[in-house]
Design an enzyme around this catalytic site. Structure first.
Site, PDB file in Angstrom:
ATOM      1  N   HIS A  54      16.962  68.604  30.225  1.00  0.00           N
ATOM      2  CA  HIS A  54      16.883  67.605  29.123  1.00  0.00           C
ATOM      3  C   HIS A  54      16.189  68.196  28.168  1.00  0.00           C
ATOM      4  O   HIS A  54      15.183  67.536  27.351  1.00  0.00           O
ATOM      5  CB  HIS A  54      15.945  66.335  29.935  1.00  0.00           C
ATOM      6  N   ARG A  70      22.859  60.968  29.186  1.00  0.00           N
ATOM      7  CA  ARG A  70      21.983  60.373  29.931  1.00  0.00           C
ATOM      8  C   ARG A  70      22.550  60.351  31.473  1.00  0.00           C
ATOM      9  O   ARG A  70      23.604  60.250  31.675  1.00  0.00           O
ATOM     10  CB  ARG A  70      21.713  58.824  29.865  1.00  0.00           C
ATOM     11  N   GLU A  99      14.328  62.005  36.365  1.00  0.00           N
ATOM     12  CA  GLU A  99      13.691  63.194  35.656  1.00  0.00           C
ATOM     13  C   GLU A  99      12.286  62.858  35.434  1.00  0.00           C
ATOM     14  O   GLU A  99      12.017  61.567  35.277  1.00  0.00           O
ATOM     15  CB  GLU A  99      14.385  62.980  34.296  1.00  0.00           C
TER      16      GLU A  99
HETATM   17  C1  DGY Z   1      16.895  61.297  22.612  1.00  0.00           C
HETATM   18  O1  DGY Z   1      16.384  61.538  21.594  1.00  0.00           O
HETATM   19  O2  DGY Z   1      17.408  60.328  23.186  1.00  0.00           O
HETATM   20  C2  DGY Z   1      16.648  62.634  23.479  1.00  0.00           C
HETATM   21  O3  DGY Z   1      17.379  62.519  24.794  1.00  0.00           O
HETATM   22  C3  DGY Z   1      15.387  63.002  23.645  1.00  0.00           C
HETATM   23  O4  DGY Z   1      14.533  62.175  24.127  1.00  0.00           O
END
Ligand code: DGY
Length: 319
Positions: free
Chosen positions: A286, A239, A268
């Site tokens: 992402h 993240r 994002e």
């Molecule tokens: C997750 O599954 O957390 C990925 O970042 C995609 O959303």
């Protein structure tokens, strides 16, 4: 209960949508735009369950406005930092996620970013693509060797362990920091560090695999980045909130850190415009879990959780 009605907030894989329509009355956001707070609230009195993605934010305010008809939020993601879990639980709404099924795809992307950052793939691709590859020399596009190097893993959960397996395939010397030490079988030779600072001091490569929480927000700040060995490479497929982006930029601009590979950003979509001029940052939008197989598996896992809930069983991934 009659056939439940569910809202699917984004266009999920065809296999997921086919199975969902077979078993549920589905309201699909076919426009595939992120669900706004008002849309989530408005939808909550039309459906019994939802499959949102990390692009739909269940803040305390949104949760307080949800209609009591909504009984379950079956996330199509492993990360749930977009959900105020205490608020949802206080409203008696079940929340699930999709662990396991995306570990390999995400770890694969982390490997790709690490290799591309270390071996200067962005610059190399641009040079060939633009026809500016006019000479070769022994000092041309020299990078950092991954094989045999030390890699530090922050967060040795499912994705961290999948990354460790792949790093071992590159003969890397694997180190990790985790809230709890793994069993020797799960460690498979990785060296445990009791503190993050200790891990940082040996991490020629560092890969982040921990969730975004108030405790990990800005974890990789200027002070922590300064603890990495000179010429280190940071990889983030977890993240964006984990990293102080201004501090990272400073370390990369100064040349103290060699490179970074980033799939996640504080803002994002969009990312950080200040990163655009840095050739030593490899960026992806992402897409850690974005493979056909994994997206099907995520959709099926979210549906498995819904099925169990509506059968009256405890969903496997109840949080
Ligand atoms: C997750 O599954 O957390 C990925 O970042 C995609 O959303």
């Amino acid at each position: 209960m009659n056939r439940p009605t569910i809202w699917i907030s984004r266009r999920l894989s065809d296999a997921t949508l086919d199975r969902a329509s077979r078993d549920y009355d589905v309201i699909l956001n076919d426009a595939d735009t992120p669900g706004t707070a008002d849309e989530i609230v408005a939808m909550s009195n039309r459906v019994d369950g939802m499959i949102p993605c990390h692009s739909e934010h269940f803040t305390a305010d949104v949760v307080s406005r949800l209609d009591p008809r909504l009984k379950i939020v079956a996330n199509h993601s492993v990360g749930v930092d977009h959900c105020d879990l205490p608020a949802l639980r206080a409203r008696g709404i079940a929340v699930t996620n999709t662990p396991d099924v995306l570990s390999d795809a995400t770890a694969e992307l982390a490997m790709m970013l690490m290799l591309c950052a270390a071996r200067r793939a962005v610059t190399g691709d641009r040079i060939v693509r633009t026809g500016t590859w006019t000479s070769w020399s022994p000092s041309f596009l020299v990078g950092k060797q991954v094989s045999g190097a030390r890699v530090g893993i922050v967060g040795m959960g499912r994705v961290g362990q999948a990354f460790a397996r792949k790093a071992r395939g590159f003969d890397m010397d694997v180190h990790y920091f985790n809230r709890q030490r793994l069993s020797p079988e799960a460690e498979t030779g990785a060296t445990y560090h009791e503190t993050l600072d200790s891990l940082l001091s040996v991490s020629d490569f560092l890969s982040l695999h921990c969730p975004a929480t108030p405790e990990t927000d800005g974890m990789m700040n200027a002070e922590r980045l300064a603890r990495l060995p000179d010429g280190s490479v940071l990889v983030n497929t977890a993240r964006g909130a984990l990293v102080d982006e201004a501090a990272l930029l400073g370390a990369l601009e100064s040349g103290r850190m060699l490179a970074a590979g980033l799939d996640c950003f504080r803002e994002e979509p969009g990312g950080n415009p200040a990163f655009a001029a840095q050739e030593n940052i490899v960026m992806m939008p992402h897409v850690g879990s974005a493979t056909v197989r994994t997206r099907d598996a995520m959709g099926f896992r979210a549906l498995d959780n819904l099925d169990a809930f509506f059968r009256g069983d405890r969903p496997r991934d109840l949080l």
